[in-house]
Scaffold this motif. Structure first.
Motif: not given
Length: 124
Positions: A39-46, A93-108
């Motif tokens: 969670k600390n790493y995920v929070n960092c990159v987010l 999956p919730d962490m994944w969704k947050e990362l996905e929203a941050r780094y690939d918001p348009n699904g490119d």
């Protein structure tokens, strides 16, 4: 690719001689087993929490790695990235969704790396 994005958590990478590496003192399995560390790493990159020096390097590496297909990643980083991505998608999956929203918001990147995602058997 989103897979590479999590080069991210798995990899705790360091840019060295134009190649991303996983430092010897970083054990990806230990991070994945420890919810607090993960969670600390995920929070960092987010940008939701403090970063260790490794987390900062990881956060800086993600956008470039997504753009260039992880061209600076060695085999250890690529394998670690796959491990982290599978773990996040299957168990967090919730962490994944947050990362996905941050780094690939348009699904490119999801589109760009569609074949690799399918090859890995990931349902995203």
């Amino acid at each position: 690719m989103i897979l590479v994005a999590l080069l991210v958590l798995a990899s705790v990478q360091v840019a060295l001689f134009e190649e991303y590496i996983i430092p010897d003192n970083i054990d990806i399995d230990d991070i994945l087993k420890n919810d607090r560390l993960l969670k600390n790493y995920v929070n960092c990159v987010l940008d939701k929490g403090n970063c260790t020096p490794e987390g900062e390097r990881l956060k800086k590496a993600i956008p470039e790695s997504l753009q260039n297909g992880c061209s600076k990643c060695n085999d250890k980083v690529k394998e670690g990235t796959k491990k982290v991505i599978h773990h996040l998608i299957e168990k967090k999956p919730d962490m994944w969704k947050e990362l996905e929203a941050r780094y690939d918001p348009n699904g490119d990147y999801k589109k760009k790396y569609k074949d690799l995602i399918e090859k890995e058997g990931l349902a995203i």
